[in-house]
Write an enzyme that holds these catalytic residues in place. Structure first.
Site, PDB file in Angstrom:
ATOM      1  N   MET A  28     -32.652  27.470 -29.851  1.00 16.99           N
ATOM      2  CA  MET A  28     -33.744  26.574 -30.498  1.00 16.99           C
ATOM      3  C   MET A  28     -33.981  25.486 -29.595  1.00 16.99           C
ATOM      4  SD  MET A  28     -33.759  27.161 -34.404  1.00 16.99           S
ATOM      5  CE  MET A  28     -32.559  26.045 -34.837  1.00 16.99           C
ATOM      6  N   HIS A  32     -27.011  22.732 -24.775  1.00 17.48           N
ATOM      7  CA  HIS A  32     -25.918  22.063 -24.158  1.00 17.48           C
ATOM      8  C   HIS A  32     -24.865  23.009 -23.676  1.00 17.48           C
ATOM      9  CE1 HIS A  32     -24.485  24.112 -27.931  1.00 17.48           C
ATOM     10  NE2 HIS A  32     -25.418  23.552 -28.749  1.00 17.48           N
ATOM     11  N   HIS A  35     -24.781  26.644 -25.343  1.00 19.53           N
ATOM     12  CA  HIS A  35     -25.614  27.331 -24.581  1.00 19.53           C
ATOM     13  C   HIS A  35     -25.447  27.927 -23.096  1.00 19.53           C
ATOM     14  CE1 HIS A  35     -28.161  25.068 -27.637  1.00 19.53           C
ATOM     15  NE2 HIS A  35     -28.252  26.302 -28.176  1.00 19.53           N
TER      16      HIS A  35
HETATM   17  P1  AMP Z   1     -29.208  27.447 -31.533  1.00 22.06           P
HETATM   18  O1  AMP Z   1     -29.942  26.824 -30.394  1.00 22.06           O
HETATM   19  O2  AMP Z   1     -28.321  26.441 -32.141  1.00 22.06           O
HETATM   20  O3  AMP Z   1     -30.120  28.524 -32.406  1.00 22.06           O
HETATM   21  O4  AMP Z   1     -28.147  28.413 -30.780  1.00 22.06           O
HETATM   22  C1  AMP Z   1     -28.676  29.342 -29.837  1.00 22.06           C
HETATM   23  C2  AMP Z   1     -27.259  30.086 -29.588  1.00 22.06           C
HETATM   24  O5  AMP Z   1     -26.263  29.462 -29.230  1.00 22.06           O
HETATM   25  C3  AMP Z   1     -26.888  31.034 -31.099  1.00 22.06           C
HETATM   26  O6  AMP Z   1     -26.401  32.203 -30.661  1.00 22.06           O
HETATM   27  C4  AMP Z   1     -25.412  29.958 -31.316  1.00 22.06           C
HETATM   28  O7  AMP Z   1     -24.597  30.807 -31.973  1.00 22.06           O
HETATM   29  C5  AMP Z   1     -25.202  29.514 -29.687  1.00 22.06           C
HETATM   30  N1  AMP Z   1     -24.325  28.603 -29.684  1.00 22.06           N
HETATM   31  C6  AMP Z   1     -24.476  27.248 -30.570  1.00 22.06           C
HETATM   32  N2  AMP Z   1     -23.683  26.438 -30.326  1.00 22.06           N
HETATM   33  C7  AMP Z   1     -22.526  27.040 -29.822  1.00 22.06           C
HETATM   34  C8  AMP Z   1     -21.303  26.605 -29.200  1.00 22.06           C
HETATM   35  N3  AMP Z   1     -21.126  25.469 -29.538  1.00 22.06           N
HETATM   36  N4  AMP Z   1     -20.523  27.483 -28.699  1.00 22.06           N
HETATM   37  C9  AMP Z   1     -20.998  28.836 -28.207  1.00 22.06           C
HETATM   38  N5  AMP Z   1     -22.321  29.363 -28.733  1.00 22.06           N
HETATM   39  C10 AMP Z   1     -23.131  28.592 -29.404  1.00 22.06           C
END
Ligand code: AMP
Length: 292
Positions: A28, A32, A35
């Site tokens: 989304m 960071h 990602h």
């Molecule tokens: P998001 O942008 O928050 O929807 O996350 C995108 C992807 O990154 C999802 O598969 C999350 O599980 C993964 N993700 C988010 N934060 C972390 C983290 N701290 N460590 C590893 N993967 C992450």
């Protein structure tokens, strides 16, 4: 490798034919180090890494943070270029949901979508699975990489792929944390310094819980709860949504006699920020008494 940016289905379709195998990292945005670690993992799995950036309205409930969710496209683009991403798909809501977000047909996450995180966020996992399937159909990756940070989401996507015969291999990637234990999250940028201190109770509770694993499930929960109860009395307080010790595949709570892999999952709010975290652990039977 030059980075191709696709904003529309047509641009994506035109770009897709020039790539071989693709490993997709759906996000989304507000990228960071977490990602970045997914992107690096994806790089070793396929010829091209594709990243999607889409803040999916369908997975946000009423009163959640859809409108204020961080959007940092220029920085995200620079990170993708830096990490050697080949294809960046950044559609608009209109591209993903032509006409209306209220689509007649969606993916149902079933019973599993109503427990643990699903119990505090009704409809969330239906929204997640629907957008993930749509992204798979548009990007047509061979592999997709998701973070263990969202462990129930990862388990549900694995389940969807199995149940609906989706031809995509799902890879899980470990959680990236700050040095003090806080799991990286796009939502961490909402936290004020005192809120961040309170937020540390989540990862501390997980570590304390995991340390009690040899003593069985009840002790794991008790140890985690002790930390979380204390954090509920701090200023600002942690408002706990749940702490649960679950089977990593079904997310059903494990019984006292359970032996095997488990996930200790926790979620709560600090101020207006919703945070989740989890730790995989192993519940082993009593060790044999030492013989002399
Ligand atoms: P998001 O942008 O928050 O929807 O996350 C995108 C992807 O990154 C999802 O598969 C999350 O599980 C993964 N993700 C988010 N934060 C972390 C983290 N701290 N460590 C590893 N993967 C992450």
């Amino acid at each position: 490798m030059t980075l191709v940016i696709a904003r529309t289905r047509e641009e994506l379709a035109a770009a897709r034919s020039s790539f071989g195998t693709i490993a997709l990292v759906p996000t989304m945005g507000a990228l960071h180090e977490g990602h970045r670690s997914l992107i690096r993992r994806a790089r070793g799995l396929a010829g091209t890494v594709a990243v999607s950036i889409f803040v999916n309205p369908l997975q946000f409930g009423p009163g959640e943070d859809l409108d204020r969710y961080p959007r940092t496209f220029p920085e995200d683009l620079a990170i993708c270029a830096d990490e050697g991403v080949g294809l960046l798909f950044a559609p608009t809501v209109e591209t993903m949901y032509p006409g209306s977000v209220e689509t007649a047909v969606t993916v149902s996450s079933g019973e599993m979508g109503t427990i643990v995180e699903g119990a505090t966020r009704p409809g969330h996992f239906d929204g997640v699975l629907t957008v993930v399937l749509k992204l798979f159909n548009l990007v047509r990756p061979e592999i997709a990489v998701f973070g263990e940070k969202d462990a129930q989401q990862l388990a549900m996507i694995r389940r969807m792929v199995a149940d609906l015969n989706v031809p995509v291999w799902i890879d899980g990637s470990p959680t990236v944390r700050e040095k003090d234990g806080l799991a990286l999250s796009s939502r961490n940028r909402y936290l004020s310094p005192p809120e961040r201190v309170t937020a540390l109770s989540l990862s501390l509770a997980l570590r304390r819980g995991a340390a009690a694993a040899p003593d069985g499930p009840a002790k794991v929960i008790k140890a985690a709860r002790a930390v979380l109860d204390e954090a509920a009395d701090t200023d600002p307080p942690l408002e706990l949504d749940y702490v649960a010790l679950v089977d990593p595949t079904t997310f059903e709570e494990v019984g006292e006699e359970y032996v095997g892999p488990a996930v200790l999952a926790v979620a709560g709010r600090v101020g207006s920020t919703h945070l989740i975290d989890n730790l995989p652990l192993y519940l082993a039977p009593e060790p044999f008494p030492e013989t002399s």
